[in-house]
Design a protein around this motif. Sequence first.
Motif, short mmCIF file in Angstrom:
data_model
loop_
_atom_site.label_atom_id
_atom_site.label_comp_id
_atom_site.label_asym_id
_atom_site.label_seq_id
_atom_site.Cartn_x
_atom_site.Cartn_y
_atom_site.Cartn_z
N PHE A 17 0.84 -1.20 0.00
CA PHE A 17 0.00 0.00 0.00
C PHE A 17 0.87 1.25 0.00
O PHE A 17 1.92 1.28 0.66
CB PHE A 17 -0.88 0.05 1.26
CG PHE A 17 -1.93 -1.01 1.30
CD1 PHE A 17 -3.16 -0.81 0.70
CD2 PHE A 17 -1.71 -2.22 1.94
CE1 PHE A 17 -4.13 -1.78 0.73
CE2 PHE A 17 -2.68 -3.20 1.98
CZ PHE A 17 -3.90 -2.97 1.37
N TYR A 18 0.42 2.28 -0.70
CA TYR A 18 1.13 3.56 -0.74
C TYR A 18 0.12 4.69 -0.74
O TYR A 18 -0.97 4.57 -1.31
CB TYR A 18 2.01 3.68 -2.00
CG TYR A 18 3.18 2.74 -1.99
CD1 TYR A 18 4.36 3.07 -1.35
CD2 TYR A 18 3.09 1.50 -2.59
CE1 TYR A 18 5.42 2.20 -1.32
CE2 TYR A 18 4.14 0.61 -2.57
CZ TYR A 18 5.31 0.97 -1.93
OH TYR A 18 6.36 0.10 -1.90
N LEU A 19 0.50 5.79 -0.11
CA LEU A 19 -0.27 7.02 -0.23
C LEU A 19 0.43 7.81 -1.33
O LEU A 19 1.49 8.38 -1.12
CB LEU A 19 -0.29 7.80 1.09
CG LEU A 19 -1.13 9.07 1.07
CD1 LEU A 19 -2.60 8.74 0.80
CD2 LEU A 19 -1.00 9.83 2.37
N GLY A 20 -0.15 7.75 -2.52
CA GLY A 20 0.47 8.38 -3.68
C GLY A 20 -0.09 9.77 -3.92
O GLY A 20 -1.08 10.19 -3.33
N LYS A 21 0.58 10.48 -4.83
CA LYS A 21 0.14 11.81 -5.22
C LYS A 21 -0.06 11.81 -6.74
O LYS A 21 0.84 11.42 -7.48
CB LYS A 21 1.19 12.85 -4.82
CG LYS A 21 0.71 14.27 -5.01
CD LYS A 21 1.70 15.25 -4.39
CE LYS A 21 1.20 15.87 -3.23
NZ LYS A 21 0.99 16.16 -2.10
N VAL A 22 -1.24 12.21 -7.18
CA VAL A 22 -1.54 12.24 -8.60
C VAL A 22 -0.66 13.28 -9.28
O VAL A 22 -0.67 14.45 -8.90
CB VAL A 22 -3.04 12.54 -8.86
CG1 VAL A 22 -3.34 12.62 -10.34
CG2 VAL A 22 -3.92 11.50 -8.19
N LYS A 23 0.13 12.82 -10.26
CA LYS A 23 1.04 13.72 -10.98
C LYS A 23 0.42 14.23 -12.27
O LYS A 23 0.61 15.39 -12.63
CB LYS A 23 2.36 13.01 -11.30
CG LYS A 23 3.25 12.85 -10.10
CD LYS A 23 3.72 14.20 -9.63
CE LYS A 23 4.60 14.06 -8.41
NZ LYS A 23 4.84 15.28 -7.72
N LYS A 24 -0.26 13.35 -13.00
CA LYS A 24 -0.80 13.72 -14.29
C LYS A 24 -2.09 12.95 -14.55
O LYS A 24 -2.14 11.75 -14.36
CB LYS A 24 0.22 13.34 -15.37
CG LYS A 24 0.36 14.35 -16.49
CD LYS A 24 1.28 13.85 -17.60
CE LYS A 24 2.72 13.81 -17.14
NZ LYS A 24 3.62 13.27 -18.18
N VAL A 25 -3.13 13.66 -14.97
CA VAL A 25 -4.38 13.01 -15.36
C VAL A 25 -4.40 12.99 -16.89
O VAL A 25 -4.19 14.00 -17.53
CB VAL A 25 -5.61 13.78 -14.81
CG1 VAL A 25 -6.90 13.14 -15.27
CG2 VAL A 25 -5.56 13.82 -13.29
N MET A 26 -4.62 11.79 -17.45
CA MET A 26 -4.60 11.61 -18.91
C MET A 26 -6.01 11.24 -19.39
O MET A 26 -6.34 10.04 -19.44
CB MET A 26 -3.61 10.51 -19.29
CG MET A 26 -2.21 10.68 -18.75
SD MET A 26 -1.35 12.05 -19.48
CE MET A 26 -0.99 11.42 -21.09
#
Length: 185
Positions: A17-26
């Motif tokens: 599991f990771y708490l990620g950060k959205v970098k790019k929405v495609m």
Amino acid sequence: VELNREKTNNNFSVGDFYLGKVKKVMPGLNAAFVEVGYEKDAFLHYLDLGPQAASLMHYTKLVQTGKINTSDLGNFKNENDIPKNGKIGGMVSTGQSILVQIAKEPISTKGPRITSELSIAGRYLVLVPFSDQISVSQKIKENEEKNRLKRLMQSIKPKNFGVIVRTVAENKSVAELDADLKDLI
């Protein structure tokens, strides 16, 4: 002769599991790239969000702001399921934090494939947060045993947690299944 080697320094294993950060929405791909600490951003397709994505994102936000500090989902009100044919732009935005699980390890030039449809595997059960469904392994053939396991899970599982009963749970006692459930929670 064949030699198989498994990397021991693999930091991105399936199920982590990771708490990620959205970098790019495609929007063209109906997907997003999420930064999870790997050199390449992880890939999250809209279909990998899972039906309870809205509930997970709301819960994550409440935990981050300090409004919730427990893993007990009994008092948490689930959001409506997201539509199957929706758009990624309607669910996530650049800079947003999102809780994800590695679905496929990174290979060659690609980052890991991720999902927000979380599942936590145990010895006898698989726990699925923000769901209320109970499923029993299809490999358990006896209907009587399937029904016993379903009834048992219905009586001991907490609210807002779904459960998948694994094949090895066949003929196990209530105490063993309850202990596994408590460990997972």
